[in-house]
Scaffold this active site. Structure first.
Site, PDB file in Angstrom:
ATOM      1  CB  CYS A   1      54.257  91.792  51.610  1.00  0.00           C
ATOM      2  SG  CYS A   1      53.158  90.861  50.584  1.00  0.00           S
TER       3      CYS A   1
ATOM      4  CG  ASP B   1      50.452  81.108  45.971  1.00  0.00           C
ATOM      5  OD1 ASP B   1      50.497  81.822  46.986  1.00  0.00           O
ATOM      6  OD2 ASP B   1      51.352  81.106  45.111  1.00  0.00           O
TER       7      ASP B   1
ATOM      8  NE  ARG C   1      55.590  87.051  50.612  1.00  0.00           N
ATOM      9  CZ  ARG C   1      54.968  86.940  49.434  1.00  0.00           C
ATOM     10  NH1 ARG C   1      54.108  87.829  49.049  1.00  0.00           N
ATOM     11  NH2 ARG C   1      55.251  85.954  48.629  1.00  0.00           N
TER      12      ARG C   1
ATOM     13  CE  LYS D   1      52.001  85.560  40.845  1.00  0.00           C
ATOM     14  NZ  LYS D   1      53.137  85.886  41.721  1.00  0.00           N
ATOM     15  CG  ASN D   2      54.594  82.100  41.708  1.00  0.00           C
ATOM     16  OD1 ASN D   2      54.448  83.297  41.473  1.00  0.00           O
ATOM     17  ND2 ASN D   2      54.061  81.505  42.759  1.00  0.00           N
TER      18      ASN D   2
ATOM     19  NE  ARG E   1      51.155  91.251  42.201  1.00  0.00           N
ATOM     20  CZ  ARG E   1      51.384  90.503  43.276  1.00  0.00           C
ATOM     21  NH1 ARG E   1      50.691  90.693  44.370  1.00  0.00           N
ATOM     22  NH2 ARG E   1      52.319  89.589  43.279  1.00  0.00           N
TER      23      ARG E   1
ATOM     24  NE  ARG F   1      58.110  89.090  49.070  1.00  0.00           N
ATOM     25  CZ  ARG F   1      59.126  89.100  49.914  1.00  0.00           C
ATOM     26  NH1 ARG F   1      59.266  90.077  50.760  1.00  0.00           N
ATOM     27  NH2 ARG F   1      60.006  88.112  49.926  1.00  0.00           N
TER      28      ARG F   1
HETATM   29  C1  UD1 Z   1      56.726  82.367  46.586  1.00  0.00           C
HETATM   30  C2  UD1 Z   1      55.642  82.599  45.566  1.00  0.00           C
HETATM   31  C3  UD1 Z   1      54.305  82.883  46.258  1.00  0.00           C
HETATM   32  C4  UD1 Z   1      53.987  81.772  47.258  1.00  0.00           C
HETATM   33  C5  UD1 Z   1      55.157  81.518  48.192  1.00  0.00           C
HETATM   34  C6  UD1 Z   1      54.960  80.310  49.077  1.00  0.00           C
HETATM   35  C7  UD1 Z   1      56.855  83.529  43.696  1.00  0.00           C
HETATM   36  C8  UD1 Z   1      57.148  84.711  42.845  1.00  0.00           C
HETATM   37  N1  UD1 Z   1      56.018  83.719  44.722  1.00  0.00           N
HETATM   38  O1  UD1 Z   1      56.872  83.573  47.335  1.00  0.00           O
HETATM   39  O2  UD1 Z   1      53.283  82.945  45.258  1.00  0.00           O
HETATM   40  O3  UD1 Z   1      52.865  82.148  48.028  1.00  0.00           O
HETATM   41  O4  UD1 Z   1      56.368  81.293  47.434  1.00  0.00           O
HETATM   42  O5  UD1 Z   1      54.716  79.185  48.313  1.00  0.00           O
HETATM   43  O6  UD1 Z   1      57.321  82.437  43.429  1.00  0.00           O
HETATM   44  N2  UD1 Z   1      61.070  83.749  54.513  1.00  0.00           N
HETATM   45  C9  UD1 Z   1      61.970  84.197  55.437  1.00  0.00           C
HETATM   46  N3  UD1 Z   1      63.153  84.735  54.987  1.00  0.00           N
HETATM   47  C10 UD1 Z   1      63.449  84.820  53.659  1.00  0.00           C
HETATM   48  C11 UD1 Z   1      62.512  84.346  52.716  1.00  0.00           C
HETATM   49  C12 UD1 Z   1      61.329  83.812  53.184  1.00  0.00           C
HETATM   50  O7  UD1 Z   1      61.757  84.143  56.642  1.00  0.00           O
HETATM   51  O8  UD1 Z   1      64.540  85.306  53.316  1.00  0.00           O
HETATM   52  C13 UD1 Z   1      59.770  83.180  54.976  1.00  0.00           C
HETATM   53  C14 UD1 Z   1      58.566  84.005  54.509  1.00  0.00           C
HETATM   54  O9  UD1 Z   1      58.293  85.068  55.382  1.00  0.00           O
HETATM   55  C15 UD1 Z   1      57.471  82.955  54.505  1.00  0.00           C
HETATM   56  C16 UD1 Z   1      58.215  81.665  54.104  1.00  0.00           C
HETATM   57  O10 UD1 Z   1      59.598  81.925  54.344  1.00  0.00           O
HETATM   58  O11 UD1 Z   1      56.944  82.796  55.789  1.00  0.00           O
HETATM   59  C17 UD1 Z   1      58.042  81.243  52.662  1.00  0.00           C
HETATM   60  O12 UD1 Z   1      58.291  82.356  51.820  1.00  0.00           O
HETATM   61  P1  UD1 Z   1      58.888  82.209  50.355  1.00  0.00           P
HETATM   62  O13 UD1 Z   1      58.836  80.778  49.918  1.00  0.00           O
HETATM   63  O14 UD1 Z   1      60.211  82.892  50.313  1.00  0.00           O
HETATM   64  O15 UD1 Z   1      57.859  83.046  49.512  1.00  0.00           O
HETATM   65  P2  UD1 Z   1      58.191  83.806  48.186  1.00  0.00           P
HETATM   66  O16 UD1 Z   1      59.343  83.131  47.511  1.00  0.00           O
HETATM   67  O17 UD1 Z   1      58.267  85.260  48.453  1.00  0.00           O
END
Ligand code: UD1
Length: 418
Positions: free
Chosen positions: A117, A306, A122, A22-23, A398, A93
């Protein structure tokens, strides 16, 4: 609303084919927008999030064709809109992943803010700051990120936190930028590498994917191509934990074991015997009760957040006490209350969960709160005495392809109730 009815007590035994990740498929589908011609994406998992991404691409004007094997051809040459509306983004998201490609290819993008979320705040500040560093003009108004740039410019970007989709958005944007972009403190997840492989095949010049520094030399144009999506390490990990919890033996085929080191090491620590080849992982538990394993979630190559709920399920019935520390998301323990209702002994102290394994748990009506939490609850139900009904299974749809069919094939008693 659909539910899953599970009778616990059966061992998982047999072979299961693992679907595409998925990711990985979500950013790759978004990246098809960067091409001057159609791309064909193979090994696409049949998931609700994929349907959402397809709807989003369709709404942007891309032409999609899906064949009987779920291979998807995306022709971006018909794109006539650069707006990702709230009603789609709020359900997923990862819709934010069209921001970088739309901006880089068309010079404009309006993407709804994803909003809160269930598993934490996030935010998307890293996506926005990185694009601004590439000279995009961005305003956030009326709930939308509105971005424009005649042509993005290469930049050196240090990401304050490791963000998977943040890294992917900037990587995609950089492929068509003017000059060289260096992304420091980049996410090293295998799905980032799979995206980089696809982009490189389209003609992008990328070095360092899979390390914490990714360098991209922008090119004028990218062409569509064919790409086969990487296997889903989280789906495979979930079935392996299920086998370990039930004392069973399961062979996951069509997997990428090299992407699963942290999880496989913890399964060994729990007492599982593993046999690993290029594209197969077999787990043998031989009826034993799992040993407790301490978990500390971290960005790749650390232990994936995850898989936290699934390992909490296993620790709940393990022979001893364990500690889980969730470092990625601040609110990813919503499954704890439901697991407690099934008889698990879990105590929360901030982002730490202390789990004292119990000899047996009982079935109960439980509620899925997010995607991986639901996986944890289903695993609990497989070993519970009696019957469990998991409500709100749309969360599981999902991210898991036909989970009840795959589990049934392995001997679980599970059925979907409409
Ligand atoms: C992706 C994965 C999700 C997984 C997560 C962490 C996808 C579609 N989803 O989610 O399954 O659980 O990585 O491995 O690939 N953060 C910020 N600012 C930002 C972006 C992130 O502060 O602009 C923080 C988030 O709140 C969180 C951390 O960074 O605490 C990691 O988040 P992130 O790696 O961005 O998660 P996703 O990419 O949304």
């Amino acid at each position: 609303m659909e539910k899953l009815l599970i009778q616990g007590g059966n061992r998982l035994e047999g072979d299961v084919r693992i679907s595409g990740a998925k990711n990985a498929v979500l950013p790759i589908l978004a990246a098809t927008l960067l091409g001057d011609s159609a791309s064909r994406i193979c090994n696409v998992p049949h998931l609700r999030d994929v349907t959402t991404m397809n709807r989003l691409l369709g709404q942007l004007g891309a032409s999609l064709t899906v064949d009987e094997k779920m291979n998807i051809e995306v022709d971006p040459t018909t794109v006539n809109s650069t707006i990702a509306p709230y009603d789609l983004v709020k359900t997923m998201r990862a819709s934010i992943l069209v921001l970088g490609p739309l901006l880089a290819r068309y010079g404009f993008a309006e993407v709804s803010l994803p909003g809160g979320c269930a598993i934490g705040a996030r935010p998307v500040n890293l996506h926005i700051d990185g694009l601004r560093a590439m000279k995009a003009e961005i305003v956030v108004e009326e709930g939308y990120i509105k971005a424009r740039a005649k042509r993005l410019r290469g930049a050196r970007i240090f990401m304050d936190m490791v963000s998977v989709t943040g890294t992917e958005n900037l990587l995609m944007a950089a492929t068509l930028a003017d000059g060289v972009t260096v992304i420091e403190n980049a996410a090293r997840e295998p799905e980032v590498v799979d995206l980089a492989d696809y982009l490189s095949r389209m003609g992008a010049r990328i070095e360092g994917a899979g390390t914490d520094t990714i360098t991209v030399e922008g090119v004028e144009r990218l062409r569509g191509c064919e790409h086969t999506v990487l296997p889903d390490r989280i789906e495979a990990g979930t079935f392996l934990v299920g086998a370990a919890m039930t004392g069973g033996r399961v062979r996951c085929v069509d997997v990428a074991p090299a992407s699963m080191d942290a999880v496989l090491a913890k399964l060994r620590e729990a007492g599982a015997e593993l046999t690993i080849s290029d594209s197969m992982v077999a787990l043998e538990m031989d009826g034993a009760r799992p040993r407790p394993v301490d978990i500390h979630t971290a960005p790749h190559p650390g232990f994936p957040t995850d898989m936290q709920a699934q390992f909490m399920a296993m620790n709940s019935i393990a022979d001893g006490t364990s500690t889980l520390v969730e470092t990625i998301f601040e609110n990813r323990y919503m499954h704890v209350q439901e697991m407690q209702r099934m008889g698990a002994d879990i105590r929360l102290e901030g982002n730490t969960a202390i789990v004292s394994g119990v000899e047996s748990i009982t079935g109960a009506p439980v509620m899925a709160t997010d995607l991986r939490a639901s996986a944890g609850l289903i695993l609990m139900a497989l070993v519970a005495r009696g019957e469990t009904v998991v409500d709100r299974v749309y969360h599981i749809d999902r991210g898991y392809e036909r989970i009840e069919e795959k589990l049934s094939q392995l001997g679980a008693r599970i059925q979907r109730l409409s």
